[in-house]
Motif scaffolding. Sequence first.
Motif, mmCIF file in Angstrom:
data_model
loop_
_atom_site.group_PDB
_atom_site.id
_atom_site.type_symbol
_atom_site.label_atom_id
_atom_site.label_comp_id
_atom_site.label_asym_id
_atom_site.label_seq_id
_atom_site.Cartn_x
_atom_site.Cartn_y
_atom_site.Cartn_z
ATOM 1 N N VAL A 252 4.908 -4.428 -2.400
ATOM 2 C CA VAL A 252 4.904 -3.006 -2.740
ATOM 3 C C VAL A 252 6.328 -2.490 -2.580
ATOM 4 O O VAL A 252 6.915 -2.586 -1.497
ATOM 5 C CB VAL A 252 3.941 -2.208 -1.843
ATOM 6 C CG1 VAL A 252 3.916 -0.742 -2.271
ATOM 7 C CG2 VAL A 252 2.535 -2.811 -1.904
ATOM 8 N N THR A 253 6.886 -1.965 -3.669
ATOM 9 C CA THR A 253 8.285 -1.557 -3.697
ATOM 10 C C THR A 253 8.402 -0.139 -4.257
ATOM 11 O O THR A 253 7.429 0.422 -4.776
ATOM 12 C CB THR A 253 9.121 -2.504 -4.577
ATOM 13 O OG1 THR A 253 8.840 -2.239 -5.963
ATOM 14 C CG2 THR A 253 8.803 -3.957 -4.277
ATOM 15 N N GLY A 254 9.594 0.428 -4.176
ATOM 16 C CA GLY A 254 9.819 1.749 -4.741
ATOM 17 C C GLY A 254 11.189 1.852 -5.385
ATOM 18 O O GLY A 254 12.158 1.261 -4.907
ATOM 19 N N TYR A 255 11.259 2.589 -6.480
ATOM 20 C CA TYR A 255 12.541 2.836 -7.141
ATOM 21 C C TYR A 255 12.622 4.286 -7.600
ATOM 22 O O TYR A 255 11.650 4.851 -8.115
ATOM 23 C CB TYR A 255 12.761 1.927 -8.363
ATOM 24 C CG TYR A 255 14.083 2.249 -9.032
ATOM 25 C CD1 TYR A 255 15.264 1.686 -8.546
ATOM 26 C CD2 TYR A 255 14.169 3.175 -10.072
ATOM 27 C CE1 TYR A 255 16.492 2.027 -9.094
ATOM 28 C CE2 TYR A 255 15.394 3.526 -10.628
ATOM 29 C CZ TYR A 255 16.556 2.942 -10.125
ATOM 30 O OH TYR A 255 17.769 3.304 -10.661
ATOM 31 N N GLY A 256 13.816 4.844 -7.464
ATOM 32 C CA GLY A 256 14.059 6.178 -7.997
ATOM 33 C C GLY A 256 15.471 6.633 -7.684
ATOM 34 O O GLY A 256 16.121 6.103 -6.791
ATOM 35 N N PHE A 257 15.926 7.620 -8.453
ATOM 36 C CA PHE A 257 17.231 8.223 -8.193
ATOM 37 C C PHE A 257 17.283 9.553 -8.932
ATOM 38 O O PHE A 257 16.456 9.836 -9.796
ATOM 39 C CB PHE A 257 18.377 7.301 -8.652
ATOM 40 C CG PHE A 257 19.686 7.610 -7.989
ATOM 41 C CD1 PHE A 257 19.904 7.262 -6.667
ATOM 42 C CD2 PHE A 257 20.695 8.282 -8.667
ATOM 43 C CE1 PHE A 257 21.107 7.548 -6.030
ATOM 44 C CE2 PHE A 257 21.892 8.584 -8.058
ATOM 45 C CZ PHE A 257 22.100 8.222 -6.729
ATOM 46 N N THR A 258 18.258 10.366 -8.566
ATOM 47 C CA THR A 258 18.397 11.698 -9.161
ATOM 48 C C THR A 258 18.418 11.619 -10.685
ATOM 49 O O THR A 258 19.167 10.825 -11.264
ATOM 50 C CB THR A 258 19.694 12.366 -8.669
ATOM 51 O OG1 THR A 258 19.704 12.360 -7.237
ATOM 52 C CG2 THR A 258 19.794 13.789 -9.181
ATOM 53 N N ASN A 259 17.587 12.431 -11.318
ATOM 54 C CA ASN A 259 17.494 12.512 -12.781
ATOM 55 C C ASN A 259 17.052 11.201 -13.430
ATOM 56 O O ASN A 259 17.300 10.974 -14.614
ATOM 57 C CB ASN A 259 18.830 12.968 -13.386
ATOM 58 C CG ASN A 259 19.205 14.366 -12.952
ATOM 59 O OD1 ASN A 259 18.340 15.226 -12.778
ATOM 60 N ND2 ASN A 259 20.494 14.614 -12.781
ATOM 61 N N GLU A 260 16.409 10.338 -12.655
ATOM 62 C CA GLU A 260 15.805 9.128 -13.205
ATOM 63 C C GLU A 260 14.306 9.149 -12.910
ATOM 64 O O GLU A 260 13.843 9.909 -12.063
ATOM 65 C CB GLU A 260 16.432 7.877 -12.587
ATOM 66 C CG GLU A 260 17.902 7.702 -12.904
ATOM 67 C CD GLU A 260 18.461 6.412 -12.341
ATOM 68 O OE1 GLU A 260 17.668 5.470 -12.114
ATOM 69 O OE2 GLU A 260 19.691 6.341 -12.129
ATOM 70 N N LYS A 261 13.552 8.322 -13.605
ATOM 71 C CA LYS A 261 12.124 8.234 -13.347
ATOM 72 C C LYS A 261 11.884 7.482 -12.049
ATOM 73 O O LYS A 261 12.575 6.509 -11.742
ATOM 74 C CB LYS A 261 11.428 7.546 -14.519
ATOM 75 C CG LYS A 261 11.468 8.355 -15.808
ATOM 76 C CD LYS A 261 10.743 7.649 -16.928
ATOM 77 C CE LYS A 261 10.780 8.500 -18.204
ATOM 78 N NZ LYS A 261 10.067 7.822 -19.333
#
Length: 309
Positions: A252-261
Amino acid sequence: MKKAQYALILVFLGLHGFTQAQIKATTSSGDEIVLYDDGTWKYAKQSAIEDEPFVMPVPSTNGAILTGMPAARCKIQQLSLSANQITDDEEWIIRNDLETSEYEVPNTFRGIKGNLPDATPTSYRGMMVVKAIYSEAHLFLIYGNNFAEGRFLVIMDREATKVLHVYDFKSYEYSPDYIMEDYSFIQQRTNWAAIEGNVLYVAHSHSTYAASSKGMNSYITAIDLTTNAVLWRSKPLVCNSSNFLIVDDVLVTGYGFTNEKDFIYTLNKHSGQVVQTLPVKSGPSAILRKGDKLYVRTYNTDYLFGIQH
């Protein structure tokens, strides 16, 4: 080894065969250290890492999914979400009675001693320990020039008495193509590591926009601990959260950043194939488990997921 910034009571040692003079000392807080004549020091109880690292070859940037593996059966399902105060991370952990699997590492700039096991080496090849992760059987030590880096991964037994594996991930640090103006921000570091069976799972990412490295960052790589061969590498942009979890047959992982999905992902742990892609409101920062529930902290929202075995 670190710059000495403490009041010291010095006792000289007669050492033979050393080209660098060493002085035994005691800090004002009572800790025994060894002071070197170049101004660096280490705790006297620390073991030294003399093992040569295995230098990892240049990785695939497109991912390398392993075919022919069994399908993953575990799924997760969102149960609830609530807005958070952004800066109340510690309160979130306490309120939900959660536990992390990290030690606090020393930070002389902030006056933090840390809580590493006594024998833990706080430096390797001139780099300082920047993250320390523990499991039931292992201690994972990440070393870099500063807290924004993480080139070396040293795996020890839980009590820090024996070195089991050492990896050099220098070839993982930079994508082959990038925006030149953003070069100072795209160095990928070792973020997290875990072992199950004979497989090491390790995450690498940087802390800027995906476009800066042309979308080639935030991977998880599975490595055979016997041969050091890469078993699989995930597609990019799946893990820049501070940790990931192994839950049954998925990661189980997570990804994200400002102005990204922003997403929570599950990956088949045998192949690296994405199993689930679950949108969240902002970038995931921490994923913690309690029983059959997953508590996910994102920038401005807290999530609760149920595990379906």
